[in-house]
Scaffold this motif. Structure first.
Motif, PDB file in Angstrom:
ATOM      1  N   ASP A 214       0.815  -1.205   0.000  1.00 53.25           N
ATOM      2  CA  ASP A 214       0.000   0.000   0.000  1.00 53.25           C
ATOM      3  C   ASP A 214       0.853   1.261   0.000  1.00 53.25           C
ATOM      4  O   ASP A 214       0.471   2.285  -0.582  1.00 53.25           O
ATOM      5  N   ARG A 215       2.059   1.182   0.616  1.00 55.38           N
ATOM      6  CA  ARG A 215       2.938   2.344   0.628  1.00 55.38           C
ATOM      7  C   ARG A 215       3.608   2.533  -0.737  1.00 55.38           C
ATOM      8  O   ARG A 215       3.820   3.671  -1.181  1.00 55.38           O
ATOM      9  N   ILE A 216       3.923   1.435  -1.398  1.00 54.47           N
ATOM     10  CA  ILE A 216       4.449   1.538  -2.759  1.00 54.47           C
ATOM     11  C   ILE A 216       3.407   2.176  -3.669  1.00 54.47           C
ATOM     12  O   ILE A 216       3.716   3.075  -4.476  1.00 54.47           O
ATOM     13  N   ALA A 217       2.155   1.737  -3.525  1.00 51.78           N
ATOM     14  CA  ALA A 217       1.076   2.306  -4.340  1.00 51.78           C
ATOM     15  C   ALA A 217       0.881   3.784  -4.041  1.00 51.78           C
ATOM     16  O   ALA A 217       0.671   4.597  -4.957  1.00 51.78           O
ATOM     17  N   ALA A 218       0.990   4.171  -2.764  1.00 50.34           N
ATOM     18  CA  ALA A 218       0.831   5.578  -2.387  1.00 50.34           C
ATOM     19  C   ALA A 218       1.958   6.426  -2.972  1.00 50.34           C
ATOM     20  O   ALA A 218       1.727   7.561  -3.417  1.00 50.34           O
ATOM     21  N   ALA A 219       3.173   5.883  -2.970  1.00 44.58           N
ATOM     22  CA  ALA A 219       4.304   6.614  -3.540  1.00 44.58           C
ATOM     23  C   ALA A 219       4.095   6.860  -5.025  1.00 44.58           C
ATOM     24  O   ALA A 219       4.300   7.972  -5.530  1.00 44.58           O
ATOM     25  N   ARG A 220       3.667   5.830  -5.724  1.00 46.61           N
ATOM     26  CA  ARG A 220       3.455   5.966  -7.169  1.00 46.61           C
ATOM     27  C   ARG A 220       2.291   6.901  -7.467  1.00 46.61           C
ATOM     28  O   ARG A 220       2.343   7.680  -8.430  1.00 46.61           O
ATOM     29  N   LYS A 221       1.250   6.842  -6.662  1.00 50.12           N
ATOM     30  CA  LYS A 221       0.105   7.730  -6.857  1.00 50.12           C
ATOM     31  C   LYS A 221       0.518   9.185  -6.679  1.00 50.12           C
ATOM     32  O   LYS A 221      -0.013  10.082  -7.362  1.00 50.12           O
ATOM     33  N   ALA A 222       1.484   9.427  -5.783  1.00 49.44           N
ATOM     34  CA  ALA A 222       1.963  10.791  -5.546  1.00 49.44           C
ATOM     35  C   ALA A 222       2.901  11.271  -6.641  1.00 49.44           C
ATOM     36  O   ALA A 222       3.298  12.438  -6.654  1.00 49.44           O
TER      37      ALA A 222
END
Length: 269
Positions: free
Chosen positions: A161-169
Motif C-alpha cells: 500500500d505504501r508503494i502504491a501511495a508513492a506511485r500515486k503521488a
C-alpha cells in the motif's frame, strides 16, 4: 575563502612561504570556481557511478546540534552545499534526514544551467529518499512539487500500500533490496542504471554508515566546523563498523572563518 592546499600529488612537499608564487589572498570564491573545484571526475567509464557524501562535523565529532546540521554550518558551507547539488544527477538521503531537515525538491539555478546542459543533465538533480518502510508523507512538496520526479528507494518487501501511495503521488519507486531492507550497493547501481551516475548523499549518519560499510563511497566532502558541542550527538557515519578501516586521500582543502572544507577520495579510485 582561502585555498590552503590544492592537492594534486601528496608526495610533493608544500613550499615554504617565501617560495610561493605570491601571497595567499582571502576572497569569496565564485560559484563557478567552486563548481570547477568540485567537478566530478571526467575519466570514468560511461555509466560508472561516483558516490560522494557531503557532511559537516564539529571539532568533537558531532554531526548535529539539537538534531539538525544547520546549527554547526555557515554561509560558506551552504555555498558548497548548493554547488555540490548543482553538479549532481541525484541527491540521496535517508527518510529520517528528509523528515528532520525538512527536505524540499531541488531547484534549478541559473548559475549551473549551462554546465548542466553541457553535461546532458536536467535542470535540477532528482532527490532519492531511502526508506525500507516507506513511512513518508507523500503530501509534502518533495513529492507533489518536484521539478523532476522524486525517487523512493526501498526493498522488494516494502508494504504494497505504501508503494502504491508513492506511485500515486508521482514518485518513482526503485527496488534495491530483498525483504524490507535496502542494499546500499544495489541502490547505487540501480540509480546509475537510470543514468544517475553523479551521485551525492547528504546522509544522515545511518545511511552514510551503510554506504561506508558496503565499500561504495568514492568521495567525502567534509566541513569541519570550529565548534565544540559535547553531548551525545551522532557522528557523520553510524551503524556497524568495518573490519578494516578504508584509507582515503586528501584531494583538496579550503578555509574560511575557521571552517575547513575538506575533500577526500578513496585511494583506489
Amino acid at each position: 575563502m582561502r585555498s590552503l592546499l590544492p592537492v594534486t600529488d601528496l608526495t610533493t612537499p608544500i613550499p615554504d612561504a617565501e617560495d610561493r608564487a605570491g601571497p595567499l589572498v582571502d576572497r569569496e570564491w565564485s560559484l563557478d570556481e567552486l563548481a570547477d573545484a568540485y567537478a566530478y571526475p571526467a575519466d570514468r567509464p560511461a555509466g560508472t557511478p561516483w558516490l560522494r557524501a557531503n557532511m559537516v562535523s564539529t571539532l568533537d565529532g558531532a554531526a548535529q546540534h539539537d538534531g539538525r546540521s544547520q546549527g554547526i554550518s555557515c554561509a560558506a558551507d551552504m555555498r558548497i552545499f548548493g554547488t555540490l547539488r548543482g553538479l549532481a544527477d541525484v541527491v540521496i538521503a535517508g527518510a529520517e534526514t528528509v523528515r528532520l531537515e525538512g527536505y524540499r525538491p531541488a531547484r534549478a539555478r541559473e548559475v549551473f544551467a549551462g554546465r548542466r546542459a553541457a553535461a546532458g543533465q536536467g535542470p535540477a538533480p532528482a532527490v532519492a529518499v531511502v526508506s525500507g518502510s516507506l513511512d513518508l508523507d507523500f503530501s509534502l512538496p518533495l513529492f507533489t512539487e518536484p521539478l523532476v520526479p522524486t525517487l523512493v528507494v526501498t526493498g522488494a518487501g516494502a508494504p504494497a500500500d505504501r508503494i502504491a501511495a508513492a506511485r500515486k503521488a508521482g514518485a518513482e519507486v526503485v527496488i534495491a533490496g530483498e525483504g524490507g531492507r535496502v542494499d546500499p550497493a544495489r541502490a547505487v547501481r540501480e540509480l546509475a542504471g537510470r543514468g544517475l551516475t553523479r551521485q551525492l548523499t547528504e546522509g544522515g549518519p545511518r545511511l552514510l554508515g551503510q554506504f561506508v560499510a558496503a565499500g561504495v563511497l568514492d568521495e567525502l566532502c567534509l566541513t569541519l566546523s570550529p565548534m565544540l558541542t559535547a553531548g551525545d550527538a551522532q557522528r557523520i557515519a553510524g551503524g556497524p563498523g568495518v573490519t578494516v578501516p578504508e584509507r582515503f586521500a586528501l584531494a583538496s582543502l579550503l578555509e574560511e572563518a575557521g571552517f575547513l572544507f575538506t575533500r577526500h577520495r578513496r585511494r583506489d579510485t
